[in-house]
Design a protein around this motif. Structure first.
Motif, mmCIF file in Angstrom:
data_model
loop_
_atom_site.group_PDB
_atom_site.id
_atom_site.type_symbol
_atom_site.label_atom_id
_atom_site.label_comp_id
_atom_site.label_asym_id
_atom_site.label_seq_id
_atom_site.Cartn_x
_atom_site.Cartn_y
_atom_site.Cartn_z
ATOM 1 N N GLU A 22 0.820 -1.221 0.000
ATOM 2 C CA GLU A 22 0.000 0.000 0.000
ATOM 3 C C GLU A 22 0.853 1.269 0.000
ATOM 4 O OE1 GLU A 22 -1.473 0.728 4.365
ATOM 5 O OE2 GLU A 22 -1.147 -1.445 4.108
ATOM 6 N N LEU A 23 2.168 1.125 -0.041
ATOM 7 C CA LEU A 23 3.074 2.265 0.039
ATOM 8 C C LEU A 23 3.048 3.092 -1.243
ATOM 9 C CD1 LEU A 23 6.113 0.493 1.741
ATOM 10 C CD2 LEU A 23 4.381 1.941 2.822
ATOM 11 N N THR A 24 3.411 4.353 -1.095
ATOM 12 C CA THR A 24 3.499 5.280 -2.223
ATOM 13 C C THR A 24 4.959 5.394 -2.641
ATOM 14 O OG1 THR A 24 1.620 6.523 -1.374
ATOM 15 C CG2 THR A 24 3.029 7.646 -2.979
ATOM 16 N N GLU A 25 5.222 5.167 -3.909
ATOM 17 C CA GLU A 25 6.589 5.259 -4.437
ATOM 18 C C GLU A 25 6.898 6.709 -4.791
ATOM 19 O OE1 GLU A 25 9.128 3.860 -8.344
ATOM 20 O OE2 GLU A 25 7.502 2.555 -7.664
ATOM 21 N N THR A 26 8.070 7.166 -4.379
ATOM 22 C CA THR A 26 8.512 8.523 -4.682
ATOM 23 C C THR A 26 10.032 8.522 -4.830
ATOM 24 O OG1 THR A 26 8.348 10.840 -4.000
ATOM 25 C CG2 THR A 26 8.690 9.238 -2.252
ATOM 26 N N ILE A 27 10.555 9.652 -5.264
ATOM 27 C CA ILE A 27 12.006 9.801 -5.362
ATOM 28 C C ILE A 27 12.444 10.848 -4.341
ATOM 29 C CG2 ILE A 27 13.956 10.494 -6.831
ATOM 30 C CD1 ILE A 27 12.711 7.882 -7.746
ATOM 31 N N LYS A 28 13.375 10.477 -3.486
ATOM 32 C CA LYS A 28 13.963 11.391 -2.508
ATOM 33 C C LYS A 28 15.455 11.151 -2.493
ATOM 34 C CE LYS A 28 10.010 11.712 0.625
ATOM 35 N NZ LYS A 28 9.608 11.737 2.031
ATOM 36 N N TRP A 29 16.201 12.225 -2.413
ATOM 37 C CA TRP A 29 17.658 12.130 -2.368
ATOM 38 C C TRP A 29 18.207 11.326 -3.550
ATOM 39 C CZ3 TRP A 29 14.759 10.312 1.898
ATOM 40 C CH2 TRP A 29 14.480 11.293 2.840
#
Length: 187
Positions: A22-29
């Motif tokens: 259920e997690l949301t994928e994103t780009i960080k660092w």
């Protein structure tokens, strides 16, 4: 060698597994991170000799398979699960850890960053500031973190002679409004 592309198939498999949650994928660092209700839960990346999943508050995981490590001694919350081969990836186990990490996040389990703690200005430095209004004014204009750097720099010296030589060294820097370690910081 590009670290990410070196483990392309392996990282792709981790991504497919994490996308089942259920997690949301994103780009960080500059890397892929999965969040839940705005909180970082898990990420993955490839390095030269291994690829890894890391759990941002992994310190709270029960780690039934004893696979999590602290990457550095000073690391408080983050825990890594390192892999060397595609065959080491066990989807069922990974999903167990992710499920527990989500539950921990929902329960508010996290290590919060410590608040800034000021230090008192050493007596010898305070005496110098009291003698020179320009120096005092410049010191007071510095952000608290830079004031703390200077105070600790003076306090760390054991002998008064060393403290005084350090004070003489930092006076021009204070008057210029720069911090003790600014020359080492990237712009």
């Amino acid at each position: 060698m590009d670290k990410i592309n070196h483990w392309g198939k392996e990282l792709e498999l981790l991504q497919k597994i994490l996308n089942k949650t259920e997690l949301t994928e994103t780009i960080k660092w500059g890397t892929t991170v999965y969040t839940h209700n705005g909180k970082n839960i898990v990420g993955f990346v490839g390095f030269k000799n291994y690829f890894t999943l890391w759990f941002y508050n992994g310190v709270f995981l029960t780690d039934p398979y004893k696979v999590l490590i602290s990457a550095q001694e000073k690391t408080k919350a983050l825990r890594q699960w390192r892999f060397n081969l595609m065959e080491e990836i066990d989807e069922k186990q990974i999903l167990e850890y992710v499920k527990e990490a989500i539950k921990n996040s929902e329960e508010g389990k996290e290590i919060k960053a410590k608040k800034f703690q000021s230090v008192s200005v050493p007596e010898l430095l305070q005496d110098e500031l009291n003698l020179d209004e320009n120096l005092k004014s410049a010191f007071e204009k510095l952000i608290p973190g830079k004031q703390k750097e200077y105070s600790l720099f003076i306090d760390e010296a054991k002998q008064e002679k060393t403290k005084m030589s350090r004070i003489e060294k930092i006076k021009p820097m204070i008057l210029q409004g720069i911090g003790l370690y600014d020359k080492y910081k990237k712009d």
